[in-house]
Design an enzyme around this catalytic site. Structure first.
Site, PDB file in Angstrom:
ATOM      1  N   SER A 158       6.249  -6.922   3.112  1.00 34.41           N
ATOM      2  CA  SER A 158       7.013  -7.223   4.322  1.00 34.41           C
ATOM      3  C   SER A 158       7.853  -8.492   4.135  1.00 34.41           C
ATOM      4  CB  SER A 158       6.048  -7.413   5.489  1.00 34.41           C
ATOM      5  OG  SER A 158       5.210  -8.509   5.219  1.00 34.41           O
ATOM      6  N   LYS A 165      -2.339  -7.964  -7.935  1.00 34.47           N
ATOM      7  CA  LYS A 165      -3.153  -7.952  -6.726  1.00 34.47           C
ATOM      8  C   LYS A 165      -2.654  -6.806  -5.858  1.00 34.47           C
ATOM      9  CE  LYS A 165      -3.264  -8.982  -2.685  1.00 34.47           C
ATOM     10  NZ  LYS A 165      -4.056  -7.977  -1.989  1.00 34.47           N
ATOM     11  N   PRO A 166      -3.388  -5.698  -5.845  1.00 40.31           N
ATOM     12  CA  PRO A 166      -2.929  -4.573  -5.026  1.00 40.31           C
ATOM     13  C   PRO A 166      -3.221  -4.829  -3.552  1.00 40.31           C
ATOM     14  CG  PRO A 166      -5.004  -4.018  -6.116  1.00 40.31           C
ATOM     15  CD  PRO A 166      -4.661  -5.425  -6.533  1.00 40.31           C
ATOM     16  N   CYS A 207      10.299   1.558   1.742  1.00 39.94           N
ATOM     17  CA  CYS A 207      11.244   0.471   2.018  1.00 39.94           C
ATOM     18  C   CYS A 207      12.681   0.966   2.029  1.00 39.94           C
ATOM     19  CB  CYS A 207      11.057  -0.655   1.020  1.00 39.94           C
ATOM     20  SG  CYS A 207      11.021  -0.056  -0.662  1.00 39.94           S
ATOM     21  N   TRP A 237       0.806  -1.224   0.000  1.00 38.92           N
ATOM     22  CA  TRP A 237       0.000   0.000   0.000  1.00 38.92           C
ATOM     23  C   TRP A 237       0.838   1.273   0.000  1.00 38.92           C
ATOM     24  CZ3 TRP A 237       2.093   2.043   4.231  1.00 38.92           C
ATOM     25  CH2 TRP A 237       2.504   1.170   5.237  1.00 38.92           C
ATOM     26  N   ASN A 238       2.145   1.162   0.252  1.00 36.75           N
ATOM     27  CA  ASN A 238       2.890   2.413   0.492  1.00 36.75           C
ATOM     28  C   ASN A 238       3.146   3.222  -0.771  1.00 36.75           C
ATOM     29  OD1 ASN A 238       4.721   0.441  -0.321  1.00 36.75           O
ATOM     30  ND2 ASN A 238       6.416   1.367   0.803  1.00 36.75           N
ATOM     31  N   GLU A 273      10.964  -7.781  -3.111  1.00 39.50           N
ATOM     32  CA  GLU A 273      11.596  -6.588  -2.545  1.00 39.50           C
ATOM     33  C   GLU A 273      10.953  -6.379  -1.191  1.00 39.50           C
ATOM     34  OE1 GLU A 273      11.880  -3.070  -1.412  1.00 39.50           O
ATOM     35  OE2 GLU A 273      11.630  -2.202  -3.431  1.00 39.50           O
ATOM     36  N   LEU A 274      11.746  -6.549  -0.136  1.00 38.53           N
ATOM     37  CA  LEU A 274      11.177  -6.669   1.205  1.00 38.53           C
ATOM     38  C   LEU A 274      11.614  -5.509   2.103  1.00 38.53           C
ATOM     39  CD1 LEU A 274      11.812 -10.517   1.375  1.00 38.53           C
ATOM     40  CD2 LEU A 274       9.793  -9.321   0.530  1.00 38.53           C
ATOM     41  N   GLU A 317      12.112  -3.278  11.751  1.00 35.28           N
ATOM     42  CA  GLU A 317      11.807  -2.146  10.877  1.00 35.28           C
ATOM     43  C   GLU A 317      10.568  -1.448  11.443  1.00 35.28           C
ATOM     44  OE1 GLU A 317      10.243  -3.261   7.032  1.00 35.28           O
ATOM     45  OE2 GLU A 317      11.159  -1.521   6.085  1.00 35.28           O
TER      46      GLU A 317
HETATM   47  P1  ADP Z   1       1.577  -5.321   5.304  1.00 34.49           P
HETATM   48  O1  ADP Z   1       1.683  -6.265   6.455  1.00 34.49           O
HETATM   49  O2  ADP Z   1       2.281  -4.053   5.536  1.00 34.49           O
HETATM   50  O3  ADP Z   1       0.178  -5.108   4.779  1.00 34.49           O
HETATM   51  P2  ADP Z   1       2.272  -7.392   3.474  1.00 34.49           P
HETATM   52  O4  ADP Z   1       3.648  -7.751   3.064  1.00 34.49           O
HETATM   53  O5  ADP Z   1       1.534  -8.377   4.290  1.00 34.49           O
HETATM   54  O6  ADP Z   1       2.390  -5.983   4.137  1.00 34.49           O
HETATM   55  O7  ADP Z   1       1.379  -7.062   2.197  1.00 34.49           O
HETATM   56  C1  ADP Z   1       1.872  -6.819   0.916  1.00 34.49           C
HETATM   57  C2  ADP Z   1       0.955  -7.489  -0.089  1.00 34.49           C
HETATM   58  O8  ADP Z   1       0.965  -8.890   0.146  1.00 34.49           O
HETATM   59  C3  ADP Z   1      -0.517  -7.073   0.014  1.00 34.49           C
HETATM   60  O9  ADP Z   1      -1.038  -6.962  -1.290  1.00 34.49           O
HETATM   61  C4  ADP Z   1      -1.148  -8.241   0.744  1.00 34.49           C
HETATM   62  O10 ADP Z   1      -2.515  -8.409   0.442  1.00 34.49           O
HETATM   63  C5  ADP Z   1      -0.351  -9.393   0.189  1.00 34.49           C
HETATM   64  N1  ADP Z   1      -0.364 -10.602   1.029  1.00 34.49           N
HETATM   65  C6  ADP Z   1      -0.549 -10.698   2.357  1.00 34.49           C
HETATM   66  N2  ADP Z   1      -0.492 -11.992   2.772  1.00 34.49           N
HETATM   67  C7  ADP Z   1      -0.265 -12.733   1.653  1.00 34.49           C
HETATM   68  C8  ADP Z   1      -0.084 -14.140   1.403  1.00 34.49           C
HETATM   69  N3  ADP Z   1      -0.136 -15.036   2.389  1.00 34.49           N
HETATM   70  N4  ADP Z   1       0.148 -14.536   0.142  1.00 34.49           N
HETATM   71  C9  ADP Z   1       0.234 -13.638  -0.857  1.00 34.49           C
HETATM   72  N5  ADP Z   1       0.070 -12.316  -0.687  1.00 34.49           N
HETATM   73  C10 ADP Z   1      -0.162 -11.856   0.547  1.00 34.49           C
END
Ligand code: ADP
Length: 542
Positions: free
Chosen positions: A257, A205-206, A312, A181-182, A278-279, A410
């Site tokens: 993340s 998938k946003p 990030c 979302w950032n 990219e984490l 972080e």
């Molecule tokens: P945050 O915790 O800050 O929302 P995430 O890394 O969980 O960050 O989210 C980044 C993206 O990953 C979002 O689009 C979220 O919907 C998606 N996401 C979250 N969990 C999963 C999962 N188990 N598999 C695939 N995508 C995921």
């Protein structure tokens, strides 16, 4: 509509009142606009739960999108497979023209795009502007250089003259993108452009919090001529639709993340597809004694507080050499305290909101934990519900210790810790003492020395006298993380070749690479040994 003007705060010398942006409510986010965007989401039929999307500026709902399920993802995959076959046959010149038209359209309509980015993410306008510029830079880069990266190359064959070899690049097929979302426009769209240029279809998938910029990006791609279904958006919960998406695509690109990155990487491995990740980061900034103080202070402001630190590549650790420490810290504290924090569509605002209650809770927890364990608060340290529900002041801490949450994890918020060092080696060692390795910044008047130090830092990008933008906006060069900050790179050759399968085609002429009929194996062994000795000495093979 009742117009509320929030009480001005000491942080906002020229605060734009909240009513201003209410009057400029972006038409894409009116009920009709939202419905039009939501119609682009592939659905396999049936009712879906709706996900409410809020603006962080006030917490108000701005629209809803369906929580797609596995059937919807499969529908998108089937459409993508069909569309990709034709798209892959489209000449590169036509793909290039689409990217260039997109480039021009985005610049023409940047204000309406920025309005939507701001509404959805709560960021300051100047930070939303960077998102549009980033996509534009990537459009130009991959439009003009795509065919250099993708063209068929002759390679040295096994035997000069006799073996002729070419390397081809084919699109992988359907690319899945899972975005955070950032940076709701920059990350998914800039990463999709090279995938499209290489002849792939993309399914994005946003993040649940920010679906509208993804949908708007898709809508504008169609307006510039991208065929239907080559770029689709599926909205929904990552945990539910991530797995069927990863199961059906040929490559997955993830930004988010580190914890979710591990999950995505494991799923990609189960399906034997490649991924790029990219984490997180815990990025260091190093200020040497000879740095230009003003440049370093402004760099720290950009590095620590851009997008309210939800970036990030932002800095959360600032290492300052003893000789400059007092002057730098007092200038940085003064500047941080004067930052304009507000919920407005005005370029004067210097920092916007955090994205959600969860982000605010995490930032508060990290700061409170640090203060309880003895850290010194130099600036900020308070939530600002008087401005908006998730606002938090830009915050500087000193005297932090390894037991504190903000040192171990972080924070992903507007919080930076300042450390003093004497010797450069100490700073490098401290900078590298992290499981992450995404970005770093070094401030010095001796650029040559800075560049030399940069190579000793374990980070995928290092900026000398800049926070992150210099390396990030150099779209010709790779960007990504070392260690737990990720796998693979965006930008440059790696940023497009990852979306391709290489194929080597070799043609053998005159004689086989084997004992040929009539030649006994002893003679073959002798002749080949002789040939290898000769090849080793041929200057043009070196
Ligand atoms: P945050 O915790 O800050 O929302 P995430 O890394 O969980 O960050 O989210 C980044 C993206 O990953 C979002 O689009 C979220 O919907 C998606 N996401 C979250 N969990 C999963 C999962 N188990 N598999 C695939 N995508 C995921």
């Amino acid at each position: 509509m009742v117009v509320e003007v929030k009480v001005s705060t000491p942080y906002i010398p020229a605060a734009e009142p909240l009513y201003h942006w209410r009057q400029r409510w972006p038409h894409h986010l009116t009920p009709d606009g939202v419905a039009a965007l939501a119609r682009m989401i592939p659905q396999a039929g049936g009712e879906r739960e709706l996900i409410a999307v809020h603006t962080p500026f006030t917490g108000e709902q701005i629209g809803t999108v369906p929580a797609c399920n596995a059937a919807d993802v499969n529908e998108a995959l089937a459409r993508a497979r069909r569309a990709q076959k034709t798209w892959a046959q489209t000449p590169l010149a036509e793909r290039r023209a689409i990217l260039l038209r997109y480039h021009d359209l985005l610049l023409r309509r940047k204000d309406e795009l920025i309005d939507v980015i701001q509404m959805e993410s709560g960021k300051a306008r100047r930070h939303a502007l960077e998102e549009v510029f980033d996509v534009v830079v990537n459009c130009r880069h991959y439009a003009y250089h795509g065919d250099r990266y993708l063209r068929t190359r002759p390679r040295r064959g096994a035997l000069p003259i006799i073996t002729w070899t070419w390397e081809h690049r084919h699109p992988v097929g359907v690319v899945g993108m899972i975005a955070p979302w950032n940076y709701p426009f920059t990350i998914p769209i800039s990463d999709a452009l090279p995938a499209l240029m290489a002849g792939n279809a993309v399914i994005l998938k946003p993040a649940e919090e920010t679906p509208f910029m993804a949908l708007l990006g898709a809508k504008l791609l169609r307006e510039v001529g991208l065929p239907d279904d080559v770029f689709q958006v599926v909205t929904g919960h990552g945990r539910e639709i991530g797995p069927p998406l990863i199961a059906g695509v040929n490559f997955v690109g993830f930004t988010g993340s580190t914890a979710t990155g591990w999950i995505v990487a494991k799923q990609a491995a189960e399906h034997m597809i490649r991924c790029s990740l990219e984490l997180g980061g815990k990025n260091p900034m190093i200020v040497l004694d000879d740095a230009n103080i003003n440049s370093a202070v402004e760099g720290a402001i950009r590095g620590c507080f851009s997008n309210a630190g939800q970036l990030c590549v932002s800095f959360e650790r600032v290492y300052v050499q003893s000789g400059i420490y007092d002057r730098f810290v007092s200038a940085l504290v003064k500047r941080t305290r004067s930052l304009r924090l507000d919920a407005g569509l005005d370029y004067q605002v210097e920092m916007g909101s955090l994205v959600s209650a969860d982000q605010l809770a995490k930032v508060k927890e990290h700061v409170e934990d640090a203060l309880a364990r003895g850290a010194t608060l130099l600036a900020g340290g308070r939530a600002r519900p008087d401005i908006g529900p998730y606002f938090y002041e830009p915050t500087l801490l000193a005297d932090v210790t390894p037991d504190m949450l903000t040192v171990r994890e972080e924070t992903f918020g507007p919080v930076a810790a300042i450390y003093r060092f004497d010797r450069v080696d100490e700073a490098i060692q401290a900078a590298n003492d992290s499981p992450y390795g995404l970005n770093a910044g070094i401030w010095t008047r001796n650029e040559r020395f800075g560049r030399m130090l940069a190579r000793r830092i374990q980070a995928g990008t290092v900026n000398v006298n800049e926070a992150y933008a210099a390396a990030w906006a150099s779209a010709d060069a790779p960007m990504g993380g070392m260690k737990e900050s990720g796998l693979g790179r965006r930008h440059g050759a790696e940023g497009i070749l990852k979306y391709t399968e290489s194929q080597t085609v070799s043609a053998q002429r005159i004689i086989p690479l084997a004992p040929f009929p009539g030649l006994n194996v002893h003679a073959y062994a002798w002749a080949t040994t002789l040939a290898l000795r000769v090849l080793r000495r041929l200057p043009f093979l070196r």
